[in-house]
Design an enzyme around this catalytic site. Sequence first.
Site, short mmCIF file in Angstrom:
data_model
loop_
_atom_site.label_atom_id
_atom_site.label_comp_id
_atom_site.label_asym_id
_atom_site.label_seq_id
_atom_site.Cartn_x
_atom_site.Cartn_y
_atom_site.Cartn_z
CE LYS A 112 -0.63 -6.14 -1.77
NZ LYS A 112 -0.10 -5.50 -2.94
C1 LIG Z 1 -0.73 -4.59 -3.84
C2 LIG Z 1 0.12 -3.74 -4.69
C3 LIG Z 1 -0.36 -2.54 -5.28
C4 LIG Z 1 -1.80 -2.08 -5.16
O1 LIG Z 1 -2.15 -1.65 -3.88
P1 LIG Z 1 -3.70 -1.56 -3.45
O2 LIG Z 1 -3.69 -1.19 -2.02
O3 LIG Z 1 -4.29 -2.92 -3.69
O4 LIG Z 1 -4.34 -0.52 -4.31
C5 LIG Z 1 0.54 -1.77 -6.00
N1 LIG Z 1 1.82 -2.16 -6.18
C6 LIG Z 1 2.30 -3.30 -5.65
C7 LIG Z 1 3.72 -3.68 -5.92
C8 LIG Z 1 1.49 -4.13 -4.88
O5 LIG Z 1 1.98 -5.27 -4.37
#
Ligand SMILES: *Cc1c(COP(=O)(O)O)cnc(C)c1O
Length: 466
Positions: A112
């Site tokens: 993120k």
């Molecule tokens: C948010 C997140 C995801 C999922 O990503 P999306 O874009 O919501 O599909 C996968 N792995 C981790 C560690 C995340 O923080």
Amino acid sequence: MKYVSTRGSAPELEFEDVMLAGLARDGGLYVPSVWPSFTAEKIAAMAGKSYSEIAYQVMAPFVGDSIEAQEFKALIDQAYGSFAHKAVAPLVQADANLWILELFHGPTLAFKDFAMQILGLLMDRALKKRGERATILGATSGDTGGAAIEAFRGRERIDIFILHPHGRVSDVQRRQMTTAREDNVFNIALEGTFDDCQGVVKGLFNDHAFRDGYHVTGVNSINWARIMAQIVYYFTSAVALGAPERSVSFSVPTGNFGDAFAGFVAKKMGLPIEQLVVATNVNDILVRVLETGVYKPDGVLATHSPSMDIQVSSNFERLMFEMTGRDATRIEALMNELATSGSFTLSENELAPMRTLFQGERVDEEATVARIKMQYELCQYVIDPHSAIALEAGARSARGGASMIALATAHPAKFPDVVSGSIGHDVVQPTRLQAQLHEEERVERLPCGGGAVSAYIASKTRAGGS
Ligand SMILES: *Cc1c(COP(=O)(O)O)cnc(C)c1O
């Protein structure tokens, strides 16, 4: 670059307005009016370039003339300069034709950071230019809150309020939020569950007087700027493995479908992507919709991969918009059906083009743990549960000559219990995390009802109000 809403009745906006608005006024999601596309020569010329240079080339068409080139480049350097690995998103080989793209070298050790770090800088800049302030409000069950606070702490024009359910997030996750010292950061431990937190946040977003009065905005993955920043690592990794001459496939651990949609956009822009594997845990709404055409949210089950424990996959709306030939009337009808009857069904015509590129793969708890263990035994490489799901799904789906790249979205040290249980010993903690474990925490504990949250925000934010 102009942006249009997937539901067709919100005004067309420029990049900056789309970023500051988040959700469109008609309830839809913004997408660019046209997809920029790169020639094979342009993609080939990315070989050997730094992450920041490629990031600039990939994102420039989307920001249009809202930022001058030199300034945008400087912001990109600043955003990714805080990453702990020089390559920013390094590739590691896991097997003959299987690769791991490490997306966890950012300040909060989860992918993120890729989107949040640049979003924080772009938002602050846009607000400064306009002489405005904003209040960011969000609820978190784990990673998003930490990444958002890390990106927005100390920003001049923004105050950030993050709600988490008191006593229900992991120690590491809580400390990543509550140890920020800057006085524009406000952590609220709500006496309730994550759903209660989301309920309070939703209520405040729907309270237009409050929302407009305090310039409240959100930074969840429906914000287009977040998707935009995630397109970049599809390019850097594909080019490192021989694109555009060689095609590649990706396996994406999926929750809200933001990351997988960014892969779709990379393909639209000319990157030769053979296959996008939508890897889910047992919360498999997307696997089911690809198989049956029926989109029907179920109850959420708690798993080892909490960031993928979702029941509504918001960004899927963007894909449906594309797959219906940008038929906003159809999207509006489908979303109304979802709201009134709890599900909708896609036609064969809509599903067929999805299935040529996307493949759903569900990885259950047992297979997740088995993959962590197996990968460790294979080459002493430790992965977190989210990344294990991507790797397992990628290994199952690989076909043809294309290299399969599994996205590793979190550092194993963020999930020490399940990882150490799988590999049989403790996980090494990055120094960044160790430091945080001893810092003082700042958090406000508030009751769920009675307007306590809105009163708190009103008394603290510097945006709007008096
Ligand atoms: C948010 C997140 C995801 C999922 O990503 P999306 O874009 O919501 O599909 C996968 N792995 C981790 C560690 C995340 O923080």
